[in-house]
Design a protein around this motif. Structure first.
Motif, mmCIF file in Angstrom:
data_model
loop_
_atom_site.group_PDB
_atom_site.id
_atom_site.type_symbol
_atom_site.label_atom_id
_atom_site.label_comp_id
_atom_site.label_asym_id
_atom_site.label_seq_id
_atom_site.Cartn_x
_atom_site.Cartn_y
_atom_site.Cartn_z
ATOM 1 N N LEU A 16 0.905 -1.118 0.069
ATOM 2 C CA LEU A 16 -0.028 0.038 -0.144
ATOM 3 C C LEU A 16 1.021 1.276 -0.003
ATOM 4 C CD1 LEU A 16 -2.912 1.181 0.074
ATOM 5 C CD2 LEU A 16 -2.722 0.975 2.631
ATOM 6 N N ILE A 17 1.759 1.289 0.689
ATOM 7 C CA ILE A 17 2.877 2.604 1.029
ATOM 8 C C ILE A 17 3.490 2.729 -0.624
ATOM 9 C CG2 ILE A 17 4.983 3.346 1.783
ATOM 10 C CD1 ILE A 17 4.303 1.694 4.476
ATOM 11 N N VAL A 19 2.281 1.674 -3.554
ATOM 12 C CA VAL A 19 1.210 1.983 -4.575
ATOM 13 C C VAL A 19 0.774 3.639 -4.249
ATOM 14 C CG1 VAL A 19 -1.109 1.903 -5.313
ATOM 15 C CG2 VAL A 19 0.527 -0.216 -4.912
ATOM 16 N N VAL A 20 0.869 3.798 -3.090
ATOM 17 C CA VAL A 20 0.769 5.507 -2.833
ATOM 18 C C VAL A 20 1.866 6.381 -3.206
ATOM 19 C CG1 VAL A 20 0.142 7.271 -1.041
ATOM 20 C CG2 VAL A 20 -1.139 5.087 -1.134
ATOM 21 N N LEU A 21 2.982 5.731 -3.251
ATOM 22 C CA LEU A 21 4.250 6.493 -3.422
ATOM 23 C C LEU A 21 4.389 6.656 -4.840
ATOM 24 C CD1 LEU A 21 6.772 5.904 -0.723
ATOM 25 C CD2 LEU A 21 5.643 7.961 -1.035
ATOM 26 N N GLN A 23 2.135 6.816 -7.111
ATOM 27 C CA GLN A 23 1.115 7.738 -7.987
ATOM 28 C C GLN A 23 1.707 9.267 -8.109
ATOM 29 O OE1 GLN A 23 -2.394 7.723 -5.546
ATOM 30 N NE2 GLN A 23 -2.652 5.774 -5.780
ATOM 31 N N ASP A 51 -1.957 5.510 -13.775
ATOM 32 C CA ASP A 51 -2.782 6.358 -12.807
ATOM 33 C C ASP A 51 -3.801 5.657 -12.442
ATOM 34 O OD1 ASP A 51 -1.383 9.861 -13.780
ATOM 35 O OD2 ASP A 51 -0.470 8.195 -12.349
ATOM 36 N N LEU A 54 -2.981 2.413 -10.651
ATOM 37 C CA LEU A 54 -2.573 2.597 -9.252
ATOM 38 C C LEU A 54 -3.651 3.203 -8.247
ATOM 39 C CD1 LEU A 54 0.881 4.384 -9.955
ATOM 40 C CD2 LEU A 54 0.707 2.159 -9.157
ATOM 41 N N GLY A 55 -4.555 3.819 -8.837
ATOM 42 C CA GLY A 55 -5.731 4.062 -8.153
ATOM 43 C C GLY A 55 -6.524 2.803 -7.799
ATOM 44 N N THR A 58 -4.819 1.036 -5.125
ATOM 45 C CA THR A 58 -4.920 1.764 -3.710
ATOM 46 C C THR A 58 -6.018 1.271 -3.022
ATOM 47 O OG1 THR A 58 -3.446 3.477 -4.620
ATOM 48 C CG2 THR A 58 -4.802 3.934 -2.522
ATOM 49 N N GLY A 62 -6.002 -0.877 0.109
ATOM 50 C CA GLY A 62 -6.554 -0.435 1.493
ATOM 51 C C GLY A 62 -7.515 -1.001 2.174
#
Length: 77
Positions: A16-17, A19-21, A23, A51, A54-55, A58, A62
């Protein structure tokens, strides 16, 4: 069982970290916030390609993270 869930929780949290980074940023300061809001209002900016992927990842990671956290908390109770 608890150990396996904890290892899965750590792996999902790291994913999760990551994937967020990965984006891309949505705004570039104050000017980006003003122009970005108007473009989103008019529907000119849509997430495409990586994008969008990745969204979606996330949201999936999550959701899995929250479910695993609740499972570990319930088992340890």
């Amino acid at each position: 069982m608890t150990g396996l869930l904890k290892v899965l929780l750590i792996l999902i949290s790291l994913a999760l970290i990551a994937v967020v980074l990965l984006q891309s940023g949505r705004s570039a300061g104050l000017s980006g916030a003003i122009s970005g809001a108007s473009e989103q209002l008019l529907g000119k900016t849509k997430a495409r390609g990586i994008d969008a992927l990745l969204g979606k990842l996330t949201v999936v990671f999550g959701t899995i993270f929250i479910l695993l956290t609740l499972a570990v908390a319930y088992i340890l109770q």
